[in-house]
Design an enzyme around this catalytic site. Structure first.
Site, PDB file in Angstrom:
ATOM      1  CG  ASP A   1      20.644  69.800  34.552  1.00 23.36           C
ATOM      2  OD1 ASP A   1      19.460  69.628  34.165  1.00 23.36           O
ATOM      3  OD2 ASP A   1      21.140  70.930  34.685  1.00 23.36           O
TER       4      ASP A   1
ATOM      5  CD  GLU B   1      27.865  71.619  31.356  1.00 23.65           C
ATOM      6  OE1 GLU B   1      27.483  70.925  32.325  1.00 23.65           O
ATOM      7  OE2 GLU B   1      27.144  72.449  30.788  1.00 23.65           O
TER       8      GLU B   1
ATOM      9  CE1 TYR C   1      24.013  67.596  32.321  1.00 20.13           C
ATOM     10  CE2 TYR C   1      26.132  68.075  33.359  1.00 20.13           C
ATOM     11  CZ  TYR C   1      24.956  68.514  32.762  1.00 20.13           C
ATOM     12  OH  TYR C   1      24.744  69.850  32.585  1.00 20.13           O
TER      13      TYR C   1
END
Length: 377
Positions: A164, A64, A146
């Site tokens: 996203d 990520e 996020y």
């Protein structure tokens, strides 16, 4: 069919779309994901998940962070190289920062690499276990809203709204959100929060991202293959490419400067390390003039950091997030020791240096092929 009847039918379909229950969205999406998911090196597939295999939080965190503002295809090879060198967070924490920066070179947004190392150090010091909540994850370096949601959902299978760019596009189209995207973040997140199922929230998050990446694409979306087509408002109205709504982009400022590529008789190239903080912080570079995101640097050979037979080798351009850069490149052959604050990197070592892409471009302009991997003599 009469125009009035067609209008009533369209309005009825829109009403049906608005009434679609979040559980309906999730069930459609998960059924599609079970069959059409992407195979990714950090991912646990739905079949594996059903057998009880659980994702490694370290691998999910690493992927990520790498995926922030970088494409999946660009990340795959970097991810494999990282986990081969450093298979767990303790190994990454034990690695020298310089080695981590070298391994990151080319991925861009280098503050991510510095935060990655700082986060690994902290997690390793706490026993090597990542927090399993969004709040706990946000306390770690380099992890924002996020990333904390993504790790919470994917690594720990806890409900979290993972939003996203792909998810923003899917939701903007599903609900025909006319608010410009820059102002619609809260609205989009609210829709996602309402959709997240209690069961398989991690697979749901990945399904949303896969749908945006492979079906609900920015241009020419393949709506006939979309599992949400019957409950997508933009499909009903026939204009999915109009969403998300974006404001016109402002032109990026253009900056200029010069780069000086000095080479020794044995092919070694003169380099130096940039300050740890600021643009390209901690990365390696050839000497350049004092350009920044806000000001130009000198562009002629008169600005060379030391005397030499400097000759113009061309011009390179590079686009950063907030500005574009044009560098005049000069090349010279130098003898003797490296000046203070500089070092010589042998020809077979250049490809392994922590050189950002803009510096690789400058070196290649002066010495074609120099940044490609070479065998030591």
């Amino acid at each position: 069919m009469a125009p009035a009847d067609q209008t009533r039918k369209t309005q009825a379909r829109k009403a049906q779309t608005r009434k679609a229950m979040p559980d309906d969205t999730a069930s459609r999406l998960l059924a599609w994901y079970d069959v059409h998911h992407r195979e990714l090196p950090w991912r646990v597939s739905p079949r594996e998940h059903a057998r009880g295999v659980r994702p490694d939080p370290y691998r999910i965190w690493l992927s990520e962070v790498m995926l922030q503002q970088t494409t999946v295809e660009a990340v795959k090879s970097y991810f494999r190289a990282f986990v081969e060198k450093w298979p767990d967070v303790e190994a990454l924490a034990a690695a020298p920062t310089e080695d981590v920066m070298k391994a990151w070179a080319g991925l861009g947004y280098y503050s991510r690499a510095r935060n990655l190392k700082a986060c690994a150090d902290l997690v390793a010091a706490r026993g090597g276990r990542f927090p399993d909540t969004e709040a706990g994850l946000r306390d770690l370096p380099g992890i924002g809203a996020y990333t904390s949601a993504a790790i919470t959902a994917i690594a720990f299978d806890r409900p979290a709204a993972v939003v996203d760019g792909n998810v923003e596009r899917v939701v903007s189209r599903q609900f025909s959100i006319t608010t410009p995207l820059s102002e619609a973040k809260t609205e989009i997140r609210a829709h996602v929060e309402a959709m997240v199922p209690a069961a398989r929230p991690g697979d749901f998050a990945q399904a949303m991202m896969d749908l945006g990446a492979t079906i609900c694409t920015p241009r020419r979306p393949r709506c006939m293959l979309c599992p949400l087509r019957e409950i997508c408002s933009a499909v009903v109205s026939g204009d999915p490419e109009n969403f998300p709504v974006r404001l016109p982009k402002a032109d990026k400022p253009q900056r200029r400067g010069a780069a000086f590529v000095a080479m020794r008789e044995d092919g070694a190239i003169l380099l130096r390390k940039r300050p740890d903080k600021g643009l390209l912080g901690g990365m390696t570079e050839v000497p350049t003039t004092g350009w920044t995101a806000r000001v130009d640097g000198a562009t002629t050979q008169a600005a060379a950091p030391f005397p030499g037979d400097w000759r113009r080798a061309g011009t390179i351009t590079h686009v950063f997030t907030h500005f574009a850069l044009e560098l005049e490149v000069f090349h010279a052959h130098i003898k003797g020791d490296a000046p203070a604050g500089h070092f010589w990197s042998h020809a077979h070592e250049i490809s392994g240096e922590a050189l950002p892409t803009v510096m690789k471009k400058a070196i290649e302009a002066a010495i074609p092929g120099a940044t490609k991997k070479q065998r030591p003599h």
